[in-house]
Design a protein around this motif. Structure first.
Motif, PDB file in Angstrom:
ATOM      1  N   LEU F   4       0.882  -1.162   0.000  1.00 31.51           N
ATOM      2  CA  LEU F   4       0.000   0.000   0.000  1.00 31.51           C
ATOM      3  C   LEU F   4       0.922   1.214   0.000  1.00 31.51           C
ATOM      4  O   LEU F   4       1.717   1.388   0.925  1.00 31.51           O
ATOM      5  CB  LEU F   4      -0.868  -0.037   1.262  1.00 31.51           C
ATOM      6  CG  LEU F   4      -2.228   0.619   1.220  1.00 31.51           C
ATOM      7  CD1 LEU F   4      -3.090   0.097   0.091  1.00 31.51           C
ATOM      8  CD2 LEU F   4      -2.945   0.379   2.546  1.00 31.51           C
ATOM      9  N   ARG F  35       1.161   0.326 -14.870  1.00 27.44           N
ATOM     10  CA  ARG F  35      -0.070  -0.476 -14.818  1.00 27.44           C
ATOM     11  C   ARG F  35       0.031  -1.650 -15.789  1.00 27.44           C
ATOM     12  O   ARG F  35      -0.313  -2.782 -15.456  1.00 27.44           O
ATOM     13  CB  ARG F  35      -1.284   0.372 -15.220  1.00 27.44           C
ATOM     14  CG  ARG F  35      -1.827   1.210 -14.087  1.00 27.44           C
ATOM     15  CD  ARG F  35      -2.975   2.077 -14.594  1.00 27.44           C
ATOM     16  NE  ARG F  35      -3.261   3.124 -13.639  1.00 27.44           N
ATOM     17  CZ  ARG F  35      -4.224   3.037 -12.713  1.00 27.44           C
ATOM     18  NH1 ARG F  35      -5.012   1.976 -12.663  1.00 27.44           N
ATOM     19  NH2 ARG F  35      -4.401   4.020 -11.861  1.00 27.44           N
ATOM     20  N   LYS F  41      -1.478  -1.477  -9.466  1.00 32.57           N
ATOM     21  CA  LYS F  41      -2.748  -2.175  -9.651  1.00 32.57           C
ATOM     22  C   LYS F  41      -3.981  -1.297  -9.443  1.00 32.57           C
ATOM     23  O   LYS F  41      -4.979  -1.457 -10.123  1.00 32.57           O
ATOM     24  CB  LYS F  41      -2.813  -3.381  -8.698  1.00 32.57           C
ATOM     25  CG  LYS F  41      -1.727  -4.420  -8.999  1.00 32.57           C
ATOM     26  CD  LYS F  41      -1.680  -5.519  -7.961  1.00 32.57           C
ATOM     27  CE  LYS F  41      -2.776  -6.546  -8.186  1.00 32.57           C
ATOM     28  NZ  LYS F  41      -2.636  -7.688  -7.247  1.00 32.57           N
ATOM     29  N   ARG F  42      -3.949  -0.436  -8.486  1.00 33.17           N
ATOM     30  CA  ARG F  42      -5.099   0.454  -8.231  1.00 33.17           C
ATOM     31  C   ARG F  42      -4.563   1.787  -7.714  1.00 33.17           C
ATOM     32  O   ARG F  42      -3.486   1.838  -7.132  1.00 33.17           O
ATOM     33  CB  ARG F  42      -6.052  -0.127  -7.156  1.00 33.17           C
ATOM     34  CG  ARG F  42      -6.920  -1.288  -7.581  1.00 33.17           C
ATOM     35  CD  ARG F  42      -7.992  -0.933  -8.616  1.00 33.17           C
ATOM     36  NE  ARG F  42      -8.802   0.232  -8.281  1.00 33.17           N
ATOM     37  CZ  ARG F  42      -9.884   0.225  -7.482  1.00 33.17           C
ATOM     38  NH1 ARG F  42     -10.295  -0.904  -6.926  1.00 33.17           N
ATOM     39  NH2 ARG F  42     -10.570   1.339  -7.252  1.00 33.17           N
ATOM     40  N   LEU F  43      -5.336   2.833  -7.913  1.00 26.87           N
ATOM     41  CA  LEU F  43      -4.942   4.160  -7.443  1.00 26.87           C
ATOM     42  C   LEU F  43      -6.201   4.881  -6.972  1.00 26.87           C
ATOM     43  O   LEU F  43      -7.222   4.872  -7.666  1.00 26.87           O
ATOM     44  CB  LEU F  43      -4.303   4.939  -8.609  1.00 26.87           C
ATOM     45  CG  LEU F  43      -3.199   5.953  -8.298  1.00 26.87           C
ATOM     46  CD1 LEU F  43      -2.062   5.320  -7.532  1.00 26.87           C
ATOM     47  CD2 LEU F  43      -2.661   6.565  -9.594  1.00 26.87           C
ATOM     48  N   TRP F  44      -6.148   5.480  -5.776  1.00 26.02           N
ATOM     49  CA  TRP F  44      -7.276   6.279  -5.301  1.00 26.02           C
ATOM     50  C   TRP F  44      -6.766   7.666  -4.930  1.00 26.02           C
ATOM     51  O   TRP F  44      -5.593   7.841  -4.599  1.00 26.02           O
ATOM     52  CB  TRP F  44      -7.900   5.675  -4.032  1.00 26.02           C
ATOM     53  CG  TRP F  44      -8.490   4.334  -4.217  1.00 26.02           C
ATOM     54  CD1 TRP F  44      -9.774   4.038  -4.584  1.00 26.02           C
ATOM     55  CD2 TRP F  44      -7.834   3.071  -4.012  1.00 26.02           C
ATOM     56  NE1 TRP F  44      -9.943   2.678  -4.638  1.00 26.02           N
ATOM     57  CE2 TRP F  44      -8.779   2.062  -4.293  1.00 26.02           C
ATOM     58  CE3 TRP F  44      -6.549   2.681  -3.634  1.00 26.02           C
ATOM     59  CZ2 TRP F  44      -8.479   0.703  -4.198  1.00 26.02           C
ATOM     60  CZ3 TRP F  44      -6.247   1.339  -3.549  1.00 26.02           C
ATOM     61  CH2 TRP F  44      -7.201   0.363  -3.821  1.00 26.02           C
ATOM     62  N   THR F  52      -2.403  10.494  -3.065  1.00 26.10           N
ATOM     63  CA  THR F  52      -3.033   9.279  -3.549  1.00 26.10           C
ATOM     64  C   THR F  52      -2.665   8.103  -2.653  1.00 26.10           C
ATOM     65  O   THR F  52      -1.641   8.114  -1.977  1.00 26.10           O
ATOM     66  CB  THR F  52      -2.556   8.917  -4.975  1.00 26.10           C
ATOM     67  OG1 THR F  52      -1.163   8.632  -4.902  1.00 26.10           O
ATOM     68  CG2 THR F  52      -2.788  10.047  -5.953  1.00 26.10           C
ATOM     69  N   VAL F  53      -3.528   7.109  -2.668  1.00 28.04           N
ATOM     70  CA  VAL F  53      -3.228   5.812  -2.068  1.00 28.04           C
ATOM     71  C   VAL F  53      -3.227   4.838  -3.233  1.00 28.04           C
ATOM     72  O   VAL F  53      -4.117   4.895  -4.083  1.00 28.04           O
ATOM     73  CB  VAL F  53      -4.312   5.398  -1.056  1.00 28.04           C
ATOM     74  CG1 VAL F  53      -4.032   4.000  -0.527  1.00 28.04           C
ATOM     75  CG2 VAL F  53      -4.377   6.385   0.083  1.00 28.04           C
ATOM     76  N   LEU F  55      -2.355   0.645  -4.712  1.00 28.02           N
ATOM     77  CA  LEU F  55      -2.028  -0.753  -4.446  1.00 28.02           C
ATOM     78  C   LEU F  55      -1.014  -1.171  -5.512  1.00 28.02           C
ATOM     79  O   LEU F  55      -1.284  -1.085  -6.709  1.00 28.02           O
ATOM     80  CB  LEU F  55      -3.300  -1.600  -4.542  1.00 28.02           C
ATOM     81  CG  LEU F  55      -3.121  -3.097  -4.268  1.00 28.02           C
ATOM     82  CD1 LEU F  55      -2.640  -3.360  -2.852  1.00 28.02           C
ATOM     83  CD2 LEU F  55      -4.434  -3.838  -4.509  1.00 28.02           C
TER      84      LEU F  55
END
Lengths: 91, 91, 91, 91, 91, 91, 91, 91, 91, 91
Positions: F4, F35, F41-44, F52-53, F55
């Motif tokens: 994370l 990616r 894998k994921r971005l928020w 941002t956070v 994965l």
């Protein structure tokens, strides 16, 4: 010298109501004596907490510690002391 | 009364080398005077940092503040003071 | 090497008064021995708390740990060690 | 004695690229010397940061401080030292 | 991959001395196995505390967790894991 | 292994608008590549912040560090990495 | 909406082994239902701790709270919720 | 959904007074629009600081982020968002 | 109502000595007015810092904020306000 | 004056279910009275926790403290009060 002293009291759940009442009476009595001695000058309550902020006066940190340790609830108090210097505007 | 005083000095990058050198000489000179006056008793370096821990003695927090503020590097120092009480084993 | 050691002691409420008294006597006795051995050099009380700050001397962190662990109250002490380097002004 | 030393380097934006490059070369060179002297034993990178964790060995905190201060990037490093004691399982 | 693992053990006051002794023996035994398996590489004591810092090696955080959870004292340990990346100087 | 990764970007006020725009385009481009490589894998977005956070997946902390350091905005990013272990319910 | 939920479970020492086992079975069962309902999307273990990080999806914080409160271990869990916004790169 | 949003604005010293004035007028104007849209519900000042606490309403964290990012002072604001769930007493 | 207000002033290095002097004179003047108005009741210096602790009185947090914001150094002050309730012993 | 009040309730494990239920009923009843008196204006749940954030109104911190202390669960609540000033946009 003046000190800002902040304390919060945590009496154990297991202490019976009578002991709590006696302790609080003794605490108030000792606080009155410390006021009369000019050591405890002001006391405020922190809203929402079993905590107080106080203005204390003592000739040294050692004398202050003795005054605080003379409070009957001292063994259950979490105490923080901040030493204050005189502000030039107040001299 | 004794005080534990912790400070870390942050001189601005823009200060020229000569000014820094003069400042450090003045600082050392003032420290020697404060030692001779019995106000600064011991000084240690915090390993890895431009920081020191010192043992100071003054009659009050106000006198201590004046001693600290008399250090030439004071405007660039971040200072934290901890007031010490006498331990019963040392009385 | 010198170390600044800060500790606060939390004896359990359930410990009986006699055990507490015996423990404190043993603690004081061991502290005297450590002073005589030149390991414990100074001790101050943090005003308002059951906490002390001390100046200790040992040849290594391992020797310091052994000295601290030899204190009878060690199992109930929360200890923080800060390692000090010699300040150039003291060499 | 062994020490865990954590540092993060913040070179100023205004430093020109050549100066940065020269500084990094000098830093690497000094690190090699400290390894050969047995003072710097291991070095890791903290993932995602311009920070390292290192295992250092010195006879005292004063010797460690001198080794750290001999690094060319020392004026721009934020350093934290943790002193380690020998674990009984390793004696 | 290498990990810096910091743990502090808090056995409950109510645990009897024999159970504590058996637990410590089992702990030491499991630590020896983890060393032989190349998972536990170094262990240091944090001076003044019932805490250790260790250097561990595992192929993933999952394998590391399993090794840590296999320690008999694990249910009473507060553990913090820091993942380390290889430093360019060590490649 | 999954990680994370939390980062917040602080571009200097003095950077001109064109340079900022070019940097952001390059950043997006590099993110797309990471990616496609299966590393990001994921971005928020953290609501209300330039943070941002994400994965991330990598075979080691070293590989992760290299991926993060390959981002054009890396020199101005404050990054925190948390290593994740597989949860038994997901095996 | 997605949420990052971090929790750590502290069952009381006094809870008997059978109750613990039943609780863990019920917990796993409820987690499976929440996964099937699309509310619990991913779960990771924090290495070295009895803690997890999870990715949850709910239409609101109120719906999320109800899902979390439906977990049998909820009364003994310390929970922290972080609300995530969609990142422009994922739209 | 409701959110508690706390922000503090740090305009750079170098910004000229006219730019500051124009920015503040634009900020107030945008705030009025967000109130009329039902997104910004209440606003309080934190006494003694250039900071506010506000009660905001949005269908998701993403919508909230867009509303916050539409504020002209957003590039100089430090923002913290806390997501609120409905209390059973208010249903 | 009484408030404990703590502030620390950070004038920018670039401000010229005359501007600093004028600002300090104006600050002192405004402080005198606030004392005469019964709003500023006491002021102490935090030893070793450019910081003060003060006891203020105002009918509300809004009135207090206005008094603080009327200080000429307010734009460069970091202020923290603590609201105090009356202690039963002082009623 | 308005106050933002955050509290979290920790009833002891040993309290029996009936006492808990009676306490919660009394708590709800007292909350309704405080709402009717215009002192408690809004209440939200912190998602994932036994905690609430509330908007309260009182003429002073002393009146607020009395309202909070009148809640039946007050002895087991950890309370934090933040005093709010009126924002110019709301005048």
């Amino acid at each position: 010298m003046e000190f800002l002293v902040r304390f919060e009291t945590f009496l154990p759940e297991s202490m019976n109501q009578e002991a709590v009442k006696a302790l609080k009476t003794a605490e108030r009595q000792r606080a009155i004596e410390l006021r009369e001695a000019g050591i405890l000058k002001r006391l405020w309550r922190v809203p929402g907490r079993r905590a107080t902020v106080g203005l204390w006066q003592a000739t040294s940190a050692t004398e202050l510690h003795e005054a605080l340790a003379s409070l009957p609830q001292f063994p259950w108090m979490d105490v923080e002391v901040e030493t204050l210097a005189t502000h030039p505007q107040e001299q």
